[in-house]
Design a protein around this motif. Structure first.
Motif, mmCIF file in Angstrom:
data_model
loop_
_atom_site.group_PDB
_atom_site.id
_atom_site.type_symbol
_atom_site.label_atom_id
_atom_site.label_comp_id
_atom_site.label_asym_id
_atom_site.label_seq_id
_atom_site.Cartn_x
_atom_site.Cartn_y
_atom_site.Cartn_z
ATOM 1 N N ALA A 118 12.367 -0.253 36.880
ATOM 2 C CA ALA A 118 12.005 -0.043 38.281
ATOM 3 C C ALA A 118 11.188 -1.212 38.829
ATOM 4 O O ALA A 118 11.392 -1.660 39.958
ATOM 5 C CB ALA A 118 11.217 1.256 38.428
ATOM 6 N N ILE A 119 10.281 -1.728 37.992
ATOM 7 C CA ILE A 119 9.433 -2.844 38.436
ATOM 8 C C ILE A 119 10.253 -4.125 38.566
ATOM 9 O O ILE A 119 10.131 -4.868 39.548
ATOM 10 C CB ILE A 119 8.259 -3.038 37.464
ATOM 11 N N SER A 120 11.097 -4.410 37.570
ATOM 12 C CA SER A 120 11.897 -5.637 37.623
ATOM 13 C C SER A 120 12.867 -5.597 38.798
ATOM 14 O O SER A 120 13.078 -6.616 39.473
ATOM 15 C CB SER A 120 12.652 -5.829 36.316
ATOM 16 N N SER A 121 13.452 -4.434 39.079
ATOM 17 C CA SER A 121 14.354 -4.319 40.220
ATOM 18 C C SER A 121 13.609 -4.526 41.530
ATOM 19 O O SER A 121 14.095 -5.206 42.446
ATOM 20 C CB SER A 121 15.034 -2.947 40.220
ATOM 21 N N ALA A 122 12.409 -3.942 41.624
ATOM 22 C CA ALA A 122 11.607 -4.112 42.832
ATOM 23 C C ALA A 122 11.207 -5.576 43.021
ATOM 24 O O ALA A 122 11.205 -6.090 44.154
ATOM 25 C CB ALA A 122 10.361 -3.235 42.763
ATOM 26 N N MET A 123 10.904 -6.271 41.928
ATOM 27 C CA MET A 123 10.539 -7.682 42.012
ATOM 28 C C MET A 123 11.715 -8.514 42.520
ATOM 29 O O MET A 123 11.553 -9.362 43.415
ATOM 30 C CB MET A 123 10.086 -8.190 40.646
ATOM 31 N N ALA A 124 12.904 -8.284 41.937
ATOM 32 C CA ALA A 124 14.077 -9.061 42.328
ATOM 33 C C ALA A 124 14.488 -8.762 43.767
ATOM 34 O O ALA A 124 14.750 -9.676 44.559
ATOM 35 C CB ALA A 124 15.234 -8.777 41.368
ATOM 36 N N GLN A 125 14.522 -7.482 44.118
ATOM 37 C CA GLN A 125 14.953 -7.112 45.460
ATOM 38 C C GLN A 125 13.913 -7.490 46.512
ATOM 39 O O GLN A 125 14.249 -7.902 47.624
ATOM 40 C CB GLN A 125 15.258 -5.625 45.506
ATOM 41 N N GLY A 126 12.648 -7.384 46.136
ATOM 42 C CA GLY A 126 11.592 -7.761 47.069
ATOM 43 C C GLY A 126 11.520 -9.252 47.318
ATOM 44 O O GLY A 126 10.990 -9.688 48.349
ATOM 45 N N SER A 127 12.062 -10.042 46.400
ATOM 46 C CA SER A 127 12.024 -11.490 46.585
ATOM 47 C C SER A 127 12.855 -11.930 47.784
ATOM 48 O O SER A 127 12.624 -13.019 48.331
ATOM 49 C CB SER A 127 12.514 -12.197 45.315
ATOM 50 N N LEU A 128 13.817 -11.119 48.216
ATOM 51 C CA LEU A 128 14.581 -11.465 49.418
ATOM 52 C C LEU A 128 13.669 -11.471 50.639
ATOM 53 O O LEU A 128 13.793 -12.343 51.514
ATOM 54 C CB LEU A 128 15.729 -10.480 49.607
ATOM 55 N N LEU A 129 12.746 -10.499 50.710
ATOM 56 C CA LEU A 129 11.789 -10.488 51.814
ATOM 57 C C LEU A 129 10.883 -11.709 51.752
ATOM 58 O O LEU A 129 10.526 -12.285 52.793
ATOM 59 C CB LEU A 129 10.958 -9.204 51.772
ATOM 60 N N VAL A 130 10.513 -12.116 50.540
ATOM 61 C CA VAL A 130 9.706 -13.331 50.376
ATOM 62 C C VAL A 130 10.477 -14.545 50.874
ATOM 63 O O VAL A 130 9.933 -15.418 51.565
ATOM 64 C CB VAL A 130 9.299 -13.508 48.899
#
Length: 410
Positions: free
Chosen positions: A58-70
């Motif tokens: 869950a954390i790794s997915s959130a990190m990868a998907q959240g990087s698009l917002l970054v």
């Protein structure tokens, strides 16, 4: 990455129709570099749980998907006036993203499919925001891509040194363990980095010492992944890129002849080992069936759907069919976006081909031709052309090399 063309030769180079590349490539703009790195991190598909430091899915997915917002945030900071360069290549990608999102709204798996559609729209929007940096003499986007690929390969090497058991846990094939990366993805990044290195060295854009270090590291990583598609795509891309430079670059001619002679000699002397590497312990039947891919492709081709779904697809998926990986951009695009998606993929690839054909001979054309050829060859056994992926980023770099320089400095 420093450029080695002497200033006294630049006029002669341009007079012969070659590209002009700045003799000094300054530091990478931090905002653009961070945006590009976040885009690439966003498409790093998680490969199980075999990491040295356990990372909950869950954390790794959130990190990868959240990087698009970054990526979007830093692209906006780098381009606050929202200046965008018109390009048919990105127009076609935008059409694909909009159609994918609309079709995904009618998918049987609406939540996941719509999320992927929205993610693709954000991905393409970020690419538009970075268009002011296309076509620059200092090869800015290429250098950003280069730096990010080095970071990925370095993480794979460090992970293999710290935890070799986990790194080679996938049937003896090298994968990422600091961040979970599939061996096929590791092969992709190392092959692209190796090919770009070879072309830049042949064009005298980087020094021999830098090229030798990159070649040794990336070649070793590529071989340890035991990925045939990446090796084939690398060879095809280098052959085409070298052919485009053969007439105007003596180093290319010498390197090509040396590569052929050495390749034939090594191939004959270690043929059994080469064959063993290519077979990866598989039988001839397994190899001819492309490790089970042919069965999945056959099942997709026999799928019966309404005409509208044959034309526009079922919406963006996780690139699997009945629980099995599709492993083909063309088959997965047909499943997700139908014949319309196939037509769009062919169209934006043809646009790049036309840009290559009309571009003057030189480093830019050779680099773009390598990336284009690599992605086309890989597309038959790897997914990515119909969704946000590292392959689309490769093609964006190729397109950025082929456009004319911007009129105003970014």
């Amino acid at each position: 990455m420093t450029v080695a063309l002497p200033a006294t030769r630049r006029g002669a180079e341009v007079a012969r129709g070659r590209d002009k590349v700045r003799t000094r490539a300054g530091r990478l703009p931090k905002l653009v570099l961070i945006a590009w790195a976040a885009l690439l991190f966003n498409v790093l598909t998680r490969a199980g749980d075999g990491t040295i430091i356990p990372i909950p899915p869950a954390i790794s997915s959130a990190m990868a998907q959240g990087s698009l917002l970054v990526a979007l945030l830093f692209a906006l900071l780098a381009n606050p006036r929202l200046v965008m360069r018109p390009t048919l290549f990105l127009v076609l990608l935008t059409v694909m993203a909009v159609v994918a999102f609309v079709v995904s709204l009618h998918s049987d798996f609406i939540a996941g499919s719509t999320f992927r559609g929205a993610r693709l729209l954000g991905f393409i929007a970020c690419l538009w925001l970075l268009t002011p940096w296309w076509g620059r003499d200092d090869l800015l986007l290429l250098r950003c891509h280069w730096a990010c690929l080095w970071a990925i390969i370095a993480s794979v090497v460090v992970g293999a040194a710290l935890g070799p058991g986990k790194a080679f846990a996938n049937d003896g094939r090298l994968g990422g363990t600091l961040w979970p990366i599939w061996p096929t993805q590791v092969a992709h990044y190392s092959a692209v980095l190796l090919g770009l290195t070879a072309i830049l060295w042949m064009c005298r854009v980087i020094t021999g010492r830098h090229a030798l270090l990159a070649a040794l590291v990336t070649a070793a990583v590529l071989l340890e992944t035991h990925t045939r598609t990446a090796l084939l795509a690398l060879v095809v891309g280098l052959v085409l890129a070298s052919a485009s430079l053969f007439v105007g670059h003596a180093r290319v001619r010498r390197a090509s002849v040396t590569a052929v002679v050495v390749g034939l000699g090594v191939g004959v002397s270690v043929a059994p080992q080469v064959l063993s590497w290519l077979m990866r312990g598989q039988s001839a039947q397994q190899a001819s069936a492309l490790t089970g891919r042919a069965e999945v492709w056959s099942s997709v081709s026999q799928l019966t759907r309404p005409l509208v779904k044959d034309v526009f697809g079922d919406g963006l998926s996780n690139k699997s069919f009945n629980g099995a990986s599709i492993d083909s951009s063309w088959v997965s695009t047909f499943l997700d976006l139908g014949w319309f998606g196939i037509a769009l993929e062919v169209s934006f690839l043809l646009v790049l081909v036309l840009m290559v054909v009309t571009r003057a001979r030189g480093p830019r054309r050779a680099l773009a031709l390598f990336l284009l050829a690599y992605c086309v060859v890989s597309s038959f056994t790897e997914t990515g052309l119909g969704d946000a992926s590292a392959y689309l980023l490769d093609l964006v770099v190729a397109a950025s090399l082929l456009v004319t320089p911007p009129r105003l400095p970014a």
